[in-house]
Design an enzyme around this catalytic site. Structure first.
Site, PDB file in Angstrom:
ATOM      1  N   GLU A   1      -3.045   8.630  -2.570  1.00 55.49           N
ATOM      2  CA  GLU A   1      -4.445   8.228  -2.384  1.00 55.49           C
ATOM      3  C   GLU A   1      -5.202   9.005  -1.309  1.00 55.49           C
ATOM      4  O   GLU A   1      -5.602   8.437  -0.280  1.00 55.49           O
ATOM      5  CB  GLU A   1      -4.523   6.723  -2.108  1.00 55.49           C
ATOM      6  CG  GLU A   1      -3.942   5.884  -3.228  1.00 55.49           C
ATOM      7  CD  GLU A   1      -4.239   4.396  -3.085  1.00 55.49           C
ATOM      8  OE1 GLU A   1      -4.586   3.956  -1.976  1.00 55.49           O
ATOM      9  OE2 GLU A   1      -4.115   3.674  -4.100  1.00 55.49           O
TER      10      GLU A   1
ATOM     11  N   GLU B   1       0.448   2.798  -9.629  1.00 53.87           N
ATOM     12  CA  GLU B   1       0.225   1.470  -9.019  1.00 53.87           C
ATOM     13  C   GLU B   1      -0.775   0.694  -9.850  1.00 53.87           C
ATOM     14  O   GLU B   1      -1.752   1.260 -10.345  1.00 53.87           O
ATOM     15  CB  GLU B   1      -0.375   1.577  -7.603  1.00 53.87           C
ATOM     16  CG  GLU B   1       0.569   2.039  -6.538  1.00 53.87           C
ATOM     17  CD  GLU B   1      -0.078   2.072  -5.151  1.00 53.87           C
ATOM     18  OE1 GLU B   1      -1.010   1.270  -4.887  1.00 53.87           O
ATOM     19  OE2 GLU B   1       0.340   2.913  -4.341  1.00 53.87           O
TER      20      GLU B   1
HETATM   21  C1  FCB Z   1      -2.921   1.022  -2.474  1.00 60.82           C
HETATM   22  C2  FCB Z   1      -1.807   1.550  -1.600  1.00 60.82           C
HETATM   23  C3  FCB Z   1      -0.611   0.650  -1.530  1.00 60.82           C
HETATM   24  C4  FCB Z   1      -0.994  -0.801  -1.465  1.00 60.82           C
HETATM   25  C5  FCB Z   1      -1.960  -1.139  -2.568  1.00 60.82           C
HETATM   26  C6  FCB Z   1      -2.370  -2.582  -2.601  1.00 60.82           C
HETATM   27  O1  FCB Z   1      -4.135   1.526  -2.013  1.00 60.82           O
HETATM   28  O2  FCB Z   1      -1.385   2.789  -2.078  1.00 60.82           O
HETATM   29  O3  FCB Z   1       0.161   1.043  -0.427  1.00 60.82           O
HETATM   30  O4  FCB Z   1      -1.517  -1.089  -0.224  1.00 60.82           O
HETATM   31  O5  FCB Z   1      -3.114  -0.342  -2.474  1.00 60.82           O
END
Ligand code: FCB
Length: 448
Positions: A163, A355
């Site tokens: 990110e 994610e």
């Molecule tokens: C993302 C992050 C991860 C976690 C999620 C909820 O931005 O990569 O580490 O905090 O959000």
């Protein structure tokens, strides 16, 4: 189910959020250790010194992954464990630990995915302002080399950076994450060096046959609040800021001109730290793209002010919509749309959901179980959303849920719970939630 052969279902975590044991095996300080000491920086005043105790209990984590039947597990290497001083001395005890863990996953047939930088940069690198200084790029290459030399012979999937936008925004523009810098100009530099870091790390990984390098981006589809031309322009602008500023340079198009102009106007100076040759050092090195998807942004036009550098603002969806406990709109169809758009705009780039998840505070009830119905639904609906995109031709290779277990949620501390497994932070006990059980069943039904 149209999921292609080899499609991987799994879950993700990161080192600083689960490991604890911040003072063992010669670990050096990371920027999050220093940040957590600032009064008020972490909600509830907690820090990551114990978290899920995963550095010590790593065998339990492997057993949990096996119990859930996960096919893949994404975890990160503690950067300040491997290079405690930022540069130079490599701490082999840390590499031994990650080697044991990786081998244990391979032994039970789980595909490892390793993230190199999930935000725990060694504090020593703050001597050059962290990612603001171009020195960070060389330091990151050194770290990538130490890890790849040990593990790239057996690990195929690598995430270089997690990110870049969030690092730049929260870490260097708003100061809400480590290292707590609040300066728009510095954040643009930091973002550029994070992308250059992807480039050098990918080059390091590519010296190992079979290693696949990707960057995990936090992507937020941006929708206009109305059909008015100025709201449509706001959504397009915001897309440049959040998504295209990272997608375009990584996937061979260079930085987008519209956003370049916004930055130069907002900063009142040219982006001359982006040097000739940099575009080529970032592009053409991604074997795949990692997508962290949580929600969308609904955008409206707004006047630029000293506090608001760009002519747009987030207004959010109208009316009553499904939301997680942290108020993020739950909108799985936006994930389908995002995957199809990426498939079209950046063809021939395999994608992986690195994610996806939601904050829901469910805890054990009288029967000792955690009936987190909303997470169960969220997970199923997002898997269906991925399925719809795959069905329409998008090349998606896997889905990883955030997270394997409740953990240290950065500046929000331990309040938000995002795990398939509940963690009792007082006792360390872990209880698989209903969402974890239903995910295990979904995986069993679709395992190839
Ligand atoms: C993302 C992050 C991860 C976690 C999620 C909820 O931005 O990569 O580490 O905090 O959000």
């Amino acid at each position: 189910m149209p999921f292609p052969d080899g499609f991987l279902f799994g879950a993700a975590t990161s080192s600083h959020q689960v490991e604890g044991s911040l003072d063992v095996d010669g670990r050096g300080e990371s920027v999050w250790d220093a940040f957590a000491r600032l009064p008020g920086a972490i909600e509830g005043g907690g820090d990551a010194s114990v978290a899920c105790d995963s550095y010590r209990l790593w065998r339990d984590d492997v057993a949990l992954i096996e119990e859930l039947g996960l096919q893949a597990y994404r975890y990160s290497i503690g950067w300040s464990r491997v290079l405690p001083d930022g540069r130079g001395r490599v701490e082999t005890r840390a590499l031994d630990h990650y080697e044991r863990f990786t081998d244990a996953l391979l032994d039970i047939g789980v595909t490892p995915m390793i993230t190199l930088n999930h935000w725990d940069m060694p504090q020593a690198l703050m001597s050059h302002e962290g990612w603001v200084g171009r020195e960070s790029v060389g330091a990151f290459a050194e770290y990538a080399e130490a890890v790849a030399d040990r593990l790239a012979d057996r690990v195929e999937w690598w995430v270089t950076q997690n990110e870049p936008w969030i690092i730049a925004l929260l870490g260097y523009h708003l100061g809400l994450h480590a290292p707590g810098v609040a300066d728009l100009g510095k954040s643009v530099r930091a973002a550029h060096h994070v992308l250059l870091g992807h480039g050098v790390a990918a080059d390091v990984l590519h010296r190992h046959p079979g290693a696949k390098a990707g960057c995990a981006l936090s992507l937020f589809p941006c929708d206009p609040a109305s059909d008015a031309a100025e709201d449509v322009a706001a959504a397009r602008g915001s897309d440049g800021y959040v998504n295209r500023w990272f997608l375009d340079p990584l996937l061979a198009k260079g930085y987008p001109e519209d956003m370049w102009e916004h930055y130069e106007r907002a900063l009142g100076e040219p982006l001359d730290f982006i040097r000739a040759g940099d575009a080529d050092a970032i592009a053409g090195r991604s074997d795949w793209l990692g997508i962290n998807y949580y929600t969308r942004r609904v955008m409206a036009h707004a006047e630029v002010t000293p506090q608001r550098p760009f002519p747009w603002r987030v207004v959010g969806p109208r009316g009553d919509v499904p939301r997680t406990d942290e108020s993020w709109e739950v909108v799985p169809s936006s994930l389908t749309g995002l995957l199809l758009r990426l498939h079209e705009d950046y063809p021939d780039t395999p994608m992986f959901i690195t994610e996806n998840g939601g904050i829901y505070g469910d805890s054990p009830t009288h029967d000792g179980r955690v009936h987190d119905v909303r997470r169960t639904d969220l997970l199923r609906d997002h898997v269906l959303a991925v399925e719809a995109a795959v069905d329409a031709g998008a090349d998606v290779r896997g889905y990883l849920h955030w997270s394997l277990m409740d953990n240290f949620e950065w500046a929000m501390g331990y309040r938000p719970r995002m795990g398939l497994t509940y963690v009792d932070y007082r006792t360390g006990e872990r209880i698989v939630k209903d969402s974890g059980r239903s995910y295990a069943e979904l995986i069993r039904n679709h395992a190839h």
